[in-house]
Design a protein around this motif. Structure first.
Motif, PDB file in Angstrom:
ATOM      1  N   VAL A  80       0.729  -1.284   0.013  1.00 63.91           N
ATOM      2  CA  VAL A  80      -0.134  -0.047  -0.243  1.00 63.91           C
ATOM      3  C   VAL A  80       1.103   1.372   0.051  1.00 63.91           C
ATOM      4  N   ASN A  81       1.992   1.028   0.659  1.00 67.77           N
ATOM      5  CA  ASN A  81       3.053   2.227   0.521  1.00 67.77           C
ATOM      6  C   ASN A  81       2.442   3.309   1.206  1.00 67.77           C
ATOM      7  N   GLY A  82       1.549   3.533   2.121  1.00 66.99           N
ATOM      8  CA  GLY A  82       1.442   4.708   2.928  1.00 66.99           C
ATOM      9  C   GLY A  82       0.186   5.531   2.127  1.00 66.99           C
ATOM     10  N   ARG A  83      -0.435   4.978   1.132  1.00 64.16           N
ATOM     11  CA  ARG A  83      -1.474   5.730   0.145  1.00 64.16           C
ATOM     12  C   ARG A  83      -2.745   5.435   0.747  1.00 64.16           C
ATOM     13  N   VAL A  84      -3.020   5.781   1.877  1.00 59.85           N
ATOM     14  CA  VAL A  84      -4.440   5.504   2.485  1.00 59.85           C
ATOM     15  C   VAL A  84      -5.243   6.702   2.929  1.00 59.85           C
ATOM     16  N   GLY A  85      -4.464   7.589   3.619  1.00 60.82           N
ATOM     17  CA  GLY A  85      -5.120   8.839   4.314  1.00 60.82           C
ATOM     18  C   GLY A  85      -6.108   8.592   5.363  1.00 60.82           C
ATOM     19  N   LEU A  86      -5.963   7.250   5.982  1.00 61.20           N
ATOM     20  CA  LEU A  86      -6.911   6.789   7.072  1.00 61.20           C
ATOM     21  C   LEU A  86      -5.979   5.994   8.037  1.00 61.20           C
ATOM     22  N   PRO A  87      -6.357   6.074   9.351  1.00 64.45           N
ATOM     23  CA  PRO A  87      -5.462   5.233  10.192  1.00 64.45           C
ATOM     24  C   PRO A  87      -5.924   3.279   9.652  1.00 64.45           C
TER      25      PRO A  87
END
Length: 639
Positions: free
Chosen positions: A223-230
């Motif tokens: 995912v490499n940090g591309r979430v924007g949510l916990p």
């Protein structure tokens, strides 16, 4: 620890919340067998469930999941508990709340309804079941709703949207179970799926089950940090090992604790465990995470994916976009029995596979039936739970050597989901495409009473799952590279007190996807006529079962000992005392009288050969063609 509980969303923005561990595998550890409804224990053994929750709180869990994972109408139906949905869910929330004593959040746990056995259940029913379960949890005052072990984005969105409609403010945690492709089963990368859920109003997204810590950590890295949510992480305690008849998970508490720290570095803010995790694992995780300082955690607000990754609103439109090219596209296939019976009388004849290794008589019977003009030879799947030669192997032999279509019975008794799909894939590879789905007689009544009856599937579910293979989708929901072409039959027992109720059950099998029906043998001309009347409205063909009696003793055995077979008093009287050739002669005469009535009402005829006396069903097959004024095969007339 948490201290005074904040809103769960606030808590995960400010630090890490330690989740609990497994409920199901922990109950199994205490001797509760696989196959029962663990959720029903909320009512029947409340102290046990409350104490497990309390153990997790004492180990350091700051979030408890209710024991309600499969407490929906669809899953509880298997246990006859569909009327207890609200009671079980509300009890699940209360028990967790009593154990938490204000020290831990209580989130209502819901699992996928479509996963596993009922992939094709209609969306309206799924929505109904989610609304019923979520409403019960909200009425009892949960601190959040956790969707876990979901496989596809479409179903997750449906559950989330229902939750938002019922309560716009309740915190939600949305967790997928994925494999090494790190995609949902309907084809989305986790980054894509997480973004869609964020736009739908999810508060926390994550992963649970299917993989141990290493697999979930690699998925987070993808995912490499591309979430924007916990994010949340509830891995299994490694892979299970099967030792001395027990399942054991191998990951140590120390390993789980080390992994928990790595999850935190990837943006996970709720960290617990799934299958195989125990209070010991959670204690180690809580101790390790207590050493992680808030300033060391990544800034979630900066963890947003590239907005060009997926177009908003396109998720459901492109789900499952895989190639399922039918290898038979463009090729003319032989008419199925469903095609044939729509045009003329059609005869299926059953030959039982041998109980030993000698196939000579069986093959001779198959050749004779081919010459007599039978349209298919059907092979039972260890009928009456008696061990016989594989019907798949014999089906292939008669298809190849006797040039006659095999129709293979598939019993739910003998194979689990893995074995059943494997069996079906083998049939497809051999181009055997006609099957009959049956429940199967319990193993304890057969020749190996110490063997186990599996029953992973009901006859309704196996029909749905086979039809799913026709759509190019595996039992697991994963896409296949091509579609199967199975024509699926269902069994029908008309020898019951209330025939109308049996027809109602039959209609449910048709709704599940059955293409044709084969009945148990009938020995009463009046019953044959009544079956014809009560089933005239059905839109699929029925093959009426006729089995010639071999002797008086055979007649009494069938009437008194075999489930689903009832003989009339008149038939029993005619067969009384007859043995050998005399018995078989009268048995064929009775069968012809039954055929006279059956052919008035049904184009489909299902002849069942007793004791491998194939000469009897050869004669009856010829009789059908004489009645139908269809000439026999010229080769048969020369024999």
């Amino acid at each position: 620890m948490i201290g005074k509980l904040k809103d769960l969303r606030q808590a995960v923005q400010q630090g890490i919340v330690v989740g609990d561990g497994a409920m199901g595998t922990y109950l199994y550890h205490f001797g509760y067998p696989v196959g029962i409804s663990y959720e029903a224990l909320n009512i029947t053994e409340a102290d046990v469930i409350r104490n497990i929750h309390r153990e997790y709180v004492e180990a350091g869990a700051q979030l408890l999941e209710t024991n309600t994972f499969t407490a929906n109408r669809e899953k509880l139906y298997k246990h006859g508990l569909e009327s207890k949905v609200k009671d079980i869910n509300r009890a699940g929330v209360r028990l967790a709340r009593e154990a938490a004593q204000g020290k831990a959040y209580v989130v209502g746990a819901l699992g996928s309804i479509r996963a596993g056995k009922r992939e094709n259940i209609h969306t309206s029913l799924v929505a109904r079941d989610y609304e019923e379960q979520i409403s019960a949890m909200l009425e009892e005052g949960v601190d959040g709703i956790m969707f876990e072990t979901f496989y596809d984005l479409e179903e997750m969105r449906l559950a989330l949207q229902i939750t938002r409609r019922l309560d716009a403010q309740v915190p939600t945690v949305c967790q997928f179970a994925v494999e090494e492709s790190y995609r949902t089963k309907d084809g989305f990368t986790l980054a894509e799926a997480f973004r869609v859920l964020r736009e739908d109003g999810a508060d926390i997204v994550g992963l649970n089950c299917r993989m141990g810590p290493n697999g979930i950590l690699r998925a987070f890295e993808a995912v490499n940090g591309r979430v924007g949510l916990p994010m949340s992480s509830f891995p299994n305690a490694g892979l299970p090992d099967y030792v001395d008849g027990r399942y054991n998970f191998v990951a140590s508490a120390e390993y789980m604790a080390q992994s928990a720290v790595e999850f935190a570095k990837q943006g996970a803010r709720i960290i617990g465990g799934c299958c195989g995790t125990t209070p010991n694992h959670i204690r180690a995780i809580a101790d390790a995470l207590s050493q992680v300082k808030a300033e060391e955690l990544p800034d979630i607000s900066l963890m947003v994916e590239d907005e060009t990754t997926i177009e908003s609103g396109s998720a459901l439109e492109v789900s499952g976009t895989v190639s399922t090219q039918d290898r038979n596209d463009g090729a003319k296939r032989e008419d199925s029995i469903v095609d044939l019976v729509a045009k003329r009388h059609t005869v299926i004849v059953e030959l039982d596979p041998p109980r030993d290794l000698d196939t000579a008589k069986f093959m001779k019977g198959a050749h004779a039936l081919k010459l007599a003009g039978a349209d298919a030879v059907t092979l039972a799947d260890n009928s009456l739970a008696v061990t016989r030669m594989s019907n798949l192997a014999l089906g292939h032999l008669i298809q190849k050597e006797a040039q006659i279509r095999p129709l293979i019975h598939i019993a739910c008794r003998d194979r689990n989901l893995i074995g059943t799909q494997s069996h079906m894939m083998g049939l497809d590879a051999l181009d055997i495409d006609h099957v009959l789905a049956v429940t199967g007689d319990p193993a304890r009544f057969g020749d190996l009473p110490d063997s186990s009856s599996v029953y992973d599937l009901t006859s309704f579910e196996i029909i749905r799952m086979i039809k799913q293979l026709n759509a190019g989708v595996a039992f697991s929901g994963k896409p296949l590279k091509q579609r199967a072409n199975f024509v699926v039959g269902a069994a029908f027992n008309p020898n019951v007190k209330y025939l109308e109720k049996a027809v109602d059950r039959l209609e449910r099998k048709i709704e599940a996807g059955a293409d044709y029906i084969m009945t148990q043998p009938v020995y009463d001309v009046e019953l044959i006529a009544r079956i014809g009347e009560l089933t005239r409205h059905l839109n699929i063909p029925i093959f009426i079962g006729i089995m010639p009696l071999a002797s008086g003793r055979n007649a009494e055995y069938l009437h008194n000992e075999v489930p689903g077979i009832t003989l009339s008093n008149e038939v029993r009287a005619r067969m009384a005392g007859l043995e050998g050739a005399a018995g078989r002669k009268v048995g064929v005469e009775i069968a012809k009288e039954l055929l006279d009535e059956a052919m008035k009402h049904f184009n489909g005829i299902y002849l069942i050969t007793p004791f491998m006396f194939y000469e009897m069903t050869v004669e009856l097959t010829s009789y059908v063609w004489e009645k139908a004024e269809r000439p026999a095969d010229p080769l048969f007339r020369l024999t």
